[in-house]
Design a protein around this motif. Structure first.
Motif, PDB file in Angstrom:
ATOM      1  N   VAL A 182       0.810  -1.228   0.000  1.00 23.84           N
ATOM      2  CA  VAL A 182       0.000   0.000   0.000  1.00 23.84           C
ATOM      3  C   VAL A 182       0.840   1.274   0.000  1.00 23.84           C
ATOM      4  O   VAL A 182       0.438   2.281  -0.593  1.00 23.84           O
ATOM      5  CB  VAL A 182      -0.973  -0.014   1.196  1.00 23.84           C
ATOM      6  CG1 VAL A 182      -1.762   1.285   1.273  1.00 23.84           C
ATOM      7  CG2 VAL A 182      -1.916  -1.207   1.091  1.00 23.84           C
ATOM      8  N   LEU A 183       1.988   1.267   0.630  1.00 21.75           N
ATOM      9  CA  LEU A 183       2.832   2.464   0.623  1.00 21.75           C
ATOM     10  C   LEU A 183       3.571   2.507  -0.712  1.00 21.75           C
ATOM     11  O   LEU A 183       4.709   2.071  -0.853  1.00 21.75           O
ATOM     12  CB  LEU A 183       3.793   2.454   1.806  1.00 21.75           C
ATOM     13  CG  LEU A 183       3.128   2.514   3.184  1.00 21.75           C
ATOM     14  CD1 LEU A 183       4.181   2.637   4.283  1.00 21.75           C
ATOM     15  CD2 LEU A 183       2.123   3.665   3.285  1.00 21.75           C
ATOM     16  N   LEU A 184       2.916   3.070  -1.694  1.00 27.13           N
ATOM     17  CA  LEU A 184       3.319   2.948  -3.091  1.00 27.13           C
ATOM     18  C   LEU A 184       4.546   3.786  -3.415  1.00 27.13           C
ATOM     19  O   LEU A 184       4.637   4.961  -3.059  1.00 27.13           O
ATOM     20  CB  LEU A 184       2.173   3.399  -3.996  1.00 27.13           C
ATOM     21  CG  LEU A 184       0.840   2.664  -3.852  1.00 27.13           C
ATOM     22  CD1 LEU A 184      -0.219   3.354  -4.698  1.00 27.13           C
ATOM     23  CD2 LEU A 184       0.985   1.200  -4.249  1.00 27.13           C
ATOM     24  N   SER A 185       5.444   3.175  -4.162  1.00 30.62           N
ATOM     25  CA  SER A 185       6.558   3.922  -4.736  1.00 30.62           C
ATOM     26  C   SER A 185       6.013   4.978  -5.697  1.00 30.62           C
ATOM     27  O   SER A 185       5.068   4.731  -6.447  1.00 30.62           O
ATOM     28  CB  SER A 185       7.483   2.966  -5.488  1.00 30.62           C
ATOM     29  OG  SER A 185       8.521   3.671  -6.143  1.00 30.62           O
ATOM     30  N   GLY A 186       6.620   6.152  -5.647  1.00 28.92           N
ATOM     31  CA  GLY A 186       6.175   7.245  -6.495  1.00 28.92           C
ATOM     32  C   GLY A 186       5.074   8.077  -5.889  1.00 28.92           C
ATOM     33  O   GLY A 186       4.921   9.249  -6.219  1.00 28.92           O
TER      34      GLY A 186
END
Length: 248
Positions: A124-128
Motif C-alpha cells: 500500500v505504501l506505493l513507490s512514487g
C-alpha cells in the motif's frame, strides 16, 4: 471560522489483529471512540476482517509497464498513474492519502509488525506516491501527516531501555518500522504507546493501560515525535555533508 469550529483532522486506523476480544482490538476501540467523541472523522481498515492479502505479487497490477520482468516499485508507479492497481490496494491507499493522522494497532511479533501489517506496508505504501528517489523522510510523499501506533507485547517494560536486556525498543529493535517505514515515507511519527506484558497481567491492569491510552489520545498533540534524518544534512547524493563538504 474560529479554532473551535475548524474541521477536525481526519484519522484513518489500520488494525491488525484477528480476535475481537483481544487487547489490541480494545486499544483500537478506545482510539476510535476517543477521536469520534471529539468530532474527528475516523475511518477504519480492519485487515483481518477484510481478509487482506499481505503478499506482494504480479497480481497486484492489472496491466504492466514491463511484462517481461517485474520490478515491483516501478509497477506500483505505473499502476497508480494508470488506475490499474489491484482493487484491494486502491481501496487501502485512498483513505491513507485523505487522512491527516494514520493510526496502527497491532501485536508485536519478533520485534516487528505481524505479517498482515508488514504486507500492508509492502503493497500500500506505493513507490512514487509515498516515497521515491530523494522524496524520503521530511520530503516523503506523506510529509505533513502524522502516524501513531498502539501495540501490545508479552515482554515486561523493564526488559527494554538502555539497561534492559533487549535495549531500546522503539528506537532500537523496532527502528526499522518506525523510522525505516513510517518515517521514511514522510510521516511525523508520534511516540507510540506500548501495552507491555499484556497476556500475563490481571484485567484491572489491562483496564489501567486502556485508561493510559485514553489520556495519550486526548493529548496526542503534546506527545513527542521521533527524530528522523534531516535531508539538509546530506548532499545531493545523500552523503553526509560533514564527512565531505565538497560533495554536492
Amino acid at each position: 471560522m474560529s479554532a473551535r469550529d475548524a474541521p477536525r483532522p481526519r484519522v484513518h486506523v489500520v488494525h491488525a489483529h484477528s480476535e475481537a476480544d483481544s487487547f489490541v482490538t480494545a486499544m483500537k476501540n478506545v482510539i476510535v471512540a476517543e477521536f469520534r467523541d471529539t468530532g474527528h472523522q475516523v475511518t477504519v481498515s480492519d485487515l483481518h476482517a477484510k481478509n487482506f492479502n499481505p503478499v506482494a505479487s504480479p497480481r497486484d497490477f492489472l496491466e504492466r509497464s514491463d511484462a517481461s520482468r517485474l520490478v515491483y516499485p516501478l509497477e506500483q508507479r505505473h499502476g497508480y498513474a494508470t488506475g490499474t492497481l489491484a482493487a484491494d490496494i486502491h481501496e487501502e491507499i485512498e483513505p491513507v492519502l485523505a487522512a491527516d493522522l494514520l493510526v496502527f494497532t497491532f501485536p508485536v511479533y519478533w520485534f516487528g509488525a505481524p505479517a498482515i501489517l508488514k504486507g500492508w506496508f509492502d503493497r500500500v505504501l506505493l513507490s512514487g506516491v509515498c516515497y521515491g528517489g530523494k522524496r524520503v523522510y521530511g520530503r516523503g510523499g506523506l510529509a505533513g501527516k502524522r502516524a501513531f501506533s498502539a501495540f501490545s507485547l508479552g515482554a515486561k517494560e523493564g526488559m527494554f531501555g538502555a539497561d534492559g536486556i533487549h535495549g531500546e525498543l522503539v528506537t532500537g529493535m523496532m527502528r526499522h518500522l518506525f523510522q525505516g517505514t513510517m518515517g521514511y515515507v514522510g510521516l511525523d511519527v508520534v511516540q507510540p504507546f506500548g501495552g507491555y506484558n499484556v497476556p500475563y497481567i490481571a484485567q484491572d491492569k489491562r483496564e489501567g493501560l486502556l485508561d493510559e491510552l485514553r489520556a495519550v489520545v486526548r493529548n496526542l498533540d503534546d506527545r513527542p515525535v521521533l527524530a528522523v534524518p534531516d535531508l539538509d544534512d546530506f548532499s545531493e547524493k545523500l552523503l553526509p555533508l560533514h564527512e565531505n563538504p565538497a560533495v554536492s
